[in-house]
Design a protein around this motif. Structure first.
Motif, PDB file in Angstrom:
ATOM      1  N   THR A   1       0.843  -1.202   0.000  1.00 13.69           N
ATOM      2  CA  THR A   1       0.000   0.000   0.000  1.00 13.69           C
ATOM      3  C   THR A   1       0.873   1.245   0.000  1.00 13.69           C
ATOM      4  OG1 THR A   1      -0.119   0.258   2.414  1.00 13.69           O
ATOM      5  CG2 THR A   1      -1.725  -1.235   1.364  1.00 13.69           C
TER       6      THR A   1
ATOM      7  N   ARG B   1      -4.536   2.727  -0.365  1.00 14.10           N
ATOM      8  CA  ARG B   1      -4.588   2.388  -1.780  1.00 14.10           C
ATOM      9  C   ARG B   1      -3.476   1.399  -2.132  1.00 14.10           C
ATOM     10  NH1 ARG B   1      -6.404   7.786  -5.065  1.00 14.10           N
ATOM     11  NH2 ARG B   1      -5.997   6.364  -6.831  1.00 14.10           N
ATOM     12  N   PRO B   2      -3.745   0.439  -3.010  1.00 18.26           N
ATOM     13  CA  PRO B   2      -2.743  -0.591  -3.326  1.00 18.26           C
ATOM     14  C   PRO B   2      -1.648  -0.061  -4.247  1.00 18.26           C
ATOM     15  CG  PRO B   2      -4.688  -0.897  -4.683  1.00 18.26           C
ATOM     16  CD  PRO B   2      -5.021   0.222  -3.719  1.00 18.26           C
TER      17      PRO B   2
END
Length: 322
Positions: free
Chosen positions: A159, A172-173
């Motif tokens: 992340t 968020r990845p």
């Protein structure tokens, strides 16, 4: 374009000034030892103009030597083979050579390549999407994104929050993109960032795995990160400042930092030879390398829009020849 050419010229002049300063680091070539024989060299077409200049200048000083350069259309672009051609040298990774000969190829760095000149070997950028607020990364962090080695939960970065981003970015990845896995650009990243380890299965190779595909994927993906030659940068991405360790210093990819060998992800050009450990170099190959690494040889590098080695680096490479 005029400003770009002026800046490139200024960087080349500043770099060459170090070779002409008269200091103790100079490597002035003298043909005191005369050699005779034939030497074959094989490499990409992008190296042909520089190779021809090196060969002509060397043969003026060593008229008993004949050097034949042959263009190789396929394979790694960041290297030239001296001596009998071993196709394994051009595989883009050292593994096939090692499997065949049971030792690594002998290599000598001859140029720091370029910053972002198209169709030349160039420094590599680590790109994120233009909307990403991240400003810099260390090799340690990149290894935790890309490497398959020791991928425990405590090491793997998945992340953007693990890289210091907050707010909406924290969870968020990270979507990692790569050039094709058998390309010399990927090999260079694996060697210097991942310490030779394979990439994680989570890393994606978009399209054909060429630089434009990687940059395009990152530009289209706000969570993307990828590596490619700096000449392929577009308005949709930004290149990060890099450091070898978490403590820095973080260096922006600029002409000055690449020419001075301060930018951590330079992509140097090497000459490769099949030299079994503990054996002397072929006398003709050794003398040609001495010329290439000298002040005179490195001055020709700058004439072809490549960066010459810094004087300390040239001396370091020259010491390998003995």
């Amino acid at each position: 374009m005029k400003q770009l050419l002026m800046l490139s010229f200024a960087v080349a002049v500043a770099t060459l000034a170090a070779f002409a300063s008269g200091g103790p680091e100079r490597l002035v070539y003298s043909a005191a030892t005369k050699v005779r024989g034939e030497l074959r060299a094989t490499g990409p077409d992008s190296m042909e103009p520089l190779m021809k200049q090196w060969i002509a200048a060397f043969q003026e000083r060593q008229p008993g030597v004949r050097i034949i350069f042959t263009v190789r259309e396929e394979g790694a672009r960041d290297r030239v083979a001296l001596g009998p051609v071993s196709v394994e040298v051009f595989a883009g990774t050292h593994d096939p050579f090692f499997r065949k000969y049971h030792y690594a190829p002998f290599r000598v760095m001859v140029s720091l390549a370029t910053f972002d000149v198209p169709l030349h070997v160039q420094a590599l950028g680590i790109f994120v999407n233009g909307k990403n607020p991240l400003a810099h990364l260390s090799f340690t962090q990149l290894e935790r994104i890309y490497s398959a080695a020791d991928r425990s939960d405590s090491r793997e970065i998945t992340t953007w929050g693990q890289l210091g981003l907050t707010g909406e970015w924290a969870a968020r990845p990270v979507h990692a993109y790569s050039r094709s896995l058998d390309n010399e650009v990927t090999t260079h990243v694996r060697e210097f960032v991942c310490r030779g380890a394979e990439f994680s299965a989570a890393v994606t190779v978009p399209g054909r795995g060429v630089s434009v595909d990687v940059v395009g994927a990152v530009a289209a993906d706000p969570d993307g990160i990828g590596f490619a030659g700096l000449a392929y940068r577009t308005a949709g991405v930004k290149a990060l400042a890099l450091a070898e360790t978490d403590s820095g210093p973080f260096i922006e990819p600029t002409r000055e930092s690449c020419a001075g060998n301060r930018y951590p992800l330079n992509h140097p050009i090497y000459f490769y030879l099949n030299r079994p450990p503990g054996t002397p170099l072929d006398p003709v190959a050794k003398e040609f390398l001495r010329f290439v690494l000298s002040d005179q040889g490195q001055a020709l590098v700058a004439e072809k829009d490549y960066f010459p080695l810094t004087p300390p680096l040239a001396r370091e490479q020259c010491a390998k020849l003995d």
